[in-house]
Design a protein around this motif. Structure first.
Motif, short mmCIF file in Angstrom:
data_model
loop_
_atom_site.label_atom_id
_atom_site.label_comp_id
_atom_site.label_asym_id
_atom_site.label_seq_id
_atom_site.Cartn_x
_atom_site.Cartn_y
_atom_site.Cartn_z
N PHE A 80 20.77 68.77 -5.90
CA PHE A 80 20.43 68.83 -7.33
C PHE A 80 20.77 67.50 -8.01
O PHE A 80 19.96 66.94 -8.75
N CYS A 81 21.95 66.98 -7.74
CA CYS A 81 22.38 65.73 -8.36
C CYS A 81 21.52 64.56 -7.93
O CYS A 81 21.15 63.70 -8.74
N ILE A 82 21.20 64.50 -6.64
CA ILE A 82 20.36 63.40 -6.12
C ILE A 82 19.01 63.37 -6.81
O ILE A 82 18.53 62.32 -7.26
N ASN A 83 18.37 64.52 -6.91
CA ASN A 83 17.04 64.60 -7.51
C ASN A 83 17.06 64.23 -8.99
O ASN A 83 16.21 63.48 -9.47
N VAL A 84 18.04 64.77 -9.71
CA VAL A 84 18.15 64.46 -11.14
C VAL A 84 18.40 62.97 -11.35
O VAL A 84 17.78 62.32 -12.19
N LEU A 85 19.31 62.42 -10.55
CA LEU A 85 19.67 61.01 -10.69
C LEU A 85 18.47 60.10 -10.43
O LEU A 85 18.21 59.17 -11.20
N LEU A 86 17.74 60.37 -9.35
CA LEU A 86 16.59 59.53 -9.01
C LEU A 86 15.50 59.61 -10.08
O LEU A 86 14.96 58.59 -10.52
N GLN A 87 15.17 60.81 -10.48
CA GLN A 87 14.09 60.99 -11.47
C GLN A 87 14.40 60.28 -12.78
O GLN A 87 13.58 59.52 -13.31
N PHE A 88 15.58 60.51 -13.29
CA PHE A 88 15.92 59.97 -14.61
C PHE A 88 16.23 58.48 -14.57
O PHE A 88 15.96 57.76 -15.54
N SER A 89 16.76 57.99 -13.46
CA SER A 89 17.02 56.55 -13.33
C SER A 89 15.71 55.77 -13.41
O SER A 89 15.63 54.73 -14.07
N VAL A 90 14.70 56.28 -12.73
CA VAL A 90 13.38 55.62 -12.75
C VAL A 90 12.79 55.63 -14.17
O VAL A 90 12.28 54.62 -14.66
N ILE A 91 12.88 56.78 -14.83
CA ILE A 91 12.33 56.91 -16.19
C ILE A 91 13.03 55.95 -17.15
O ILE A 91 12.37 55.24 -17.92
N VAL A 92 14.35 55.93 -17.10
CA VAL A 92 15.11 55.06 -18.01
C VAL A 92 14.86 53.60 -17.71
O VAL A 92 14.70 52.77 -18.62
N PHE A 93 14.80 53.25 -16.43
CA PHE A 93 14.55 51.85 -16.04
C PHE A 93 13.19 51.39 -16.54
O PHE A 93 13.06 50.28 -17.10
N LEU A 94 12.17 52.20 -16.36
CA LEU A 94 10.82 51.84 -16.82
C LEU A 94 10.77 51.74 -18.35
O LEU A 94 10.05 50.90 -18.90
N THR A 95 11.53 52.60 -19.03
CA THR A 95 11.60 52.52 -20.50
C THR A 95 12.20 51.19 -20.94
O THR A 95 11.72 50.57 -21.89
N CYS A 96 13.23 50.74 -20.24
CA CYS A 96 13.86 49.44 -20.56
C CYS A 96 12.88 48.30 -20.35
O CYS A 96 12.82 47.36 -21.15
N ILE A 97 12.10 48.36 -19.27
CA ILE A 97 11.08 47.34 -19.00
C ILE A 97 10.05 47.32 -20.12
O ILE A 97 9.65 46.25 -20.62
N LEU A 98 9.60 48.50 -20.52
CA LEU A 98 8.58 48.61 -21.57
C LEU A 98 9.06 48.00 -22.87
O LEU A 98 8.33 47.24 -23.53
N VAL A 99 10.27 48.33 -23.28
CA VAL A 99 10.82 47.80 -24.53
C VAL A 99 11.00 46.28 -24.44
O VAL A 99 10.75 45.56 -25.41
#
Length: 488
Positions: A80-99
Motif C-alpha cells: 500500500f505504501c509503495i503504490n501511494v508513494l510512487l503515484q503521488f511522487s510522480v504527480i507532485v514532481f510533474l506539478t513542480c516541473i509545470l510550475v
C-alpha cells in the motif's frame, strides 16, 4: 497508563511545535527586518503561498486525512505504501516541473492584482520556492508513518529547519539589497525541505514499515487495491482545495489593496498561528490515531470520553491565548517586528489584523478537533461540502467589509474579520455532523461554570498588570538588543 501516553504525546508534540514556532518568530523577525511590509515582502509571501497551497492538498490536507485511515485498514501495508508513494511522487514532481516552466502564468493566478513588472520580479522566485513542495510531500508521507508509530516529535520539530535556514540566510544578505535577499531566502526554503526529508529518513530507517516496503519490492508483491484510498483522497481533495482557494482568494483580494496588505495579513496570521498550532494542531495530531483506533474497534463511548477531555483542555487554552493576544496585540507586534524596514504604522495595522484573527481562534481550534470525527468515519465528502460553504462565507464577508471600510490602509482588516466570521460557521457545521447529542454528552456544566469565573478573573487581572507586562517586554527587547547588537 495508556491515558498518560496521549498526554505525553501531546506534550512532546507541543514542545516540538513550540520550538518550531519560536524559530518561526525569529524567521519572521528576519523577514520583517530585511523586507519590511511592501512590494518585496509581498512577492516573497506570494512565492511561499504557492507551495503552501498545494502542500495542503498533497501533504497535510487531503493526503494526510486519507492516508492514515486507509493505511490502518490495508492488509498489505508495505505494498500500500509503495503504490501511494510512487503515484503521488510522480504527480507532485510533474506539478513542480509545470510550475517551473510557466511560473509567470501561475504567479498571475496567485496574485492577480500584481502589475506586469511585479509579476516578472516574482516569477523566478515562485519557480524556486515551488520545489519545496516535492520534498515536503515526501516528509508528510514519512511523517504519517511516524504518527502511526506514535512518534510525533520528529515531524513537529522538522518545520524548525525551514525557519532555521531562513534565519541563517539572513546573515548573508543586506538590508539595502532586498531583491538579493529574496533569492537567498528562496534557496534556503528549498534546502530546508531536503534537510527535513533526510531527518525523517533517519528516523524511520530501522522501522518495520520500511522493511515491509523493501520486502514488497524485493519479492515483487506490490499489487494492492487503492480504490478506497483514491475515493477518500478525492473527497478530501475537495475540502482541502476549498480551504486553499480561500487562502488564495485572500491573497488575491489583498493584491488589489495598497502595497503591504499581503504582508500585514501574513505577519498577523503568523502570530495567530502560534497558539493555533501549539494547542489545536498539536492536540489534533495526537488525537487522530487514538480516535481512529477506538472507532475501528467500535468503542464509541471511549472515543467520546477522550473527546470530552480534549474539548475542555483545548477550549480553555485557546480562550486564554485569545485574551492575551487581543489585549497585548500592539505590544506583541511591536516587540516582534518593528525594526529595520518595518515601521510604526506597519505595527499599528498588523496589530488590528491580529485582533481580528484572534476573534476566530476558539472556533478555528475547536473545529480541528471535531473534524477528526468526520475523517475517522470516512466522511471526507461532507467535510468538503462544509469547506466550500465556509469559502463562500469568507469571500462574501471579505468583499462586504472591505467596501465598508473607507480608510485605504485598513481595508485588509476586512479579510481577517471575514476569516473569523467563517470560523464560527465552520465550527457549527462540524459540531452538527459530530452530533448535538454527542456534544451535550461531553459537556460538563460544572467545569464550564468554574472555567468562566477563572477566565473572567484572568482577563481582569491582565488589564491590571498590562503596563507591567509591557515594561517587561521592553526590558527583554533591550536585553536582546545588547546580546545581538545590530540584529534587533
Amino acid at each position: 497508563m495508556r491515558k498518560n501516553i496521549v498526554f505525553k504525546n501531546f506534550i512532546i508534540n507541543a514542545l516540538g511545535i513550540l520550538f518550531s514556532r519560536i524559530m518561526g518568530v525569529l524567521r519572521d523577525i528576519v523577514l520583517a527586518l530585511y523586507l519590511g511590509a511592501g512590494i518585496y515582502s509581498d512577492i516573497f509571501f506570494v512565492a511561499l503561498k504557492m507551495p503552501a497551497f498545494f502542500r495542503r492538498i498533497f501533504a497535510e490536507g487531503a493526503f494526510g486525512q486519507a492516508f492514515l485511515p486507509s493505511f490502518l485498514k490495508a492488509s498489505k501495508k508495505g505494498a500500500f505504501c509503495i503504490n501511494v508513494l510512487l503515484q503521488f511522487s510522480v504527480i507532485v514532481f510533474l506539478t513542480c516541473i509545470l510550475v517551473s516552466f510557466f511560473a509567470e502564468f501561475f504567479t498571475k493566478i496567485f496574485a492577480f492584482g500584481f502589475n506586469k513588472e511585479t509579476i516578472i520580479l516574482a516569477a523566478p522566485l515562485v519557480s524556486i520556492n515551488f520545489w519545496y513542495l516535492f520534498f515536503i510531500f515526501l516528509v508528510t508521507f514519512l511523517g504519517s508513518l511516524l504518527n502511526y508509530k506514535q512518534n510525533f516529535f520528529i515531524t513537529s520539530f522538522s518545520a524548525s529547519f525551514f525557519n532555521l535556514f531562513v534565519v541563517i540566510a539572513g546573515f548573508f544578505v543586506s538590508q539595502n539589497e532586498p531583491l538579493e535577499a529574496l533569492y537567498y531566502f528562496s534557496y534556503a526554503t528549498v534546502l530546508s525541505g531536503l534537510t527535513q526529508l533526510i531527518w525523517h529518513i533517519f528516523a524511520l530507517k530501522n522501522t518495520r514499515i520500511l522493511k515491509s516496503m523493501y520486502l514488497s519490492i524485493k519479492l515483487k508483491k506490490t499489487k494492492t487495491n487503492l480504490d478506497k484510498f483514491h475515493s477518500t483522497f478525492t473527497h478530501g481533495l475537495l475540502g482541502s482545495s476549498a480551504n486553499q482557494i480561500s487562502s488564495l482568494l485572500d491573497t488575491t483580494i489583498a493584491s488589489f489593496l495598497m502595497a503591504g496588505s499581503i504582508s500585514y495579513l501574513y505577519y498577523s496570521n503568523r502570530v495567530f498561528q502560534l497558539p493555533l498550532a501549539l494547542f489545536a494542531i498539536a492536540l489534533s495530531q495526537v488525537s487522530f490515531p487514538k480516535i481512529l483506533r477506538h472507532l475501528k474497534a467500535n468503542e464509541e463511548q471511549k472515543a467520546l470520553a477522550f473527546m470530552q477531555k480534549a474539548f475542555e483542555y483545548l477550549s480553555v487554552l485557546l480562550i486564554l491565548a485569545s485574551i492575551v493576544g487581543i489585549i497585548l496585540a500592539k505590544e506583541i507586534v511591536e516587540f516582534l517586528f518593528q525594526r529595520g524596514n518595518f515601521n510604526q504604522e506597519d505595527t499599528k495595522i498588523t496589530a488590528f489584523l491580529l485582533q481580528a484573527y484572534l476573534l476566530g481562534l476558539l472556533p478555528f481550534g475547536l473545529q480541528k478537533l471535531f473534524s477528526l470525527w468526520l475523517y475517522a468515519k470516512f466522511k471526507q465528502k461532507i467535510a468538503a461540502i462544509i469547506a466550500f460553504k465556509t469559502l463562500f462565507i469568507s469571500a462574501f464577508f471579505s468583499i462586504v467589509i472591505i467596501l465598508l471600510i473607507k480608510e485605504e490602509a485598513y481595508k485588509s482588516l476586512g479579510i481577517a474579520l471575514a476569516s473569523s466570521i467563517s470560523a464560527f460557521y465552520l465550527l457549527y457545521a462540524n459540531i452538527k455532523e459530530f452530533g448535538f447529542k454527542n456534544l451535550w454528552s461531553i459537556f460538563r456544566v460544572k467545569f464550564w461554570l468554574i472555567s468562566i469565573v477563572f477566565l473572567s478573573l484572568f482577563a481582569l487581572g491582565l488589564f491590571e498588570i498590562k503596563d507591567i507586562l509591557i515594561q517587561f517586554l521592553i526590558e527583554i527587547y533591550h536585553f536582546l538588543k545588547v546580546c545581538f547588537n545590530g540584529f534587533f
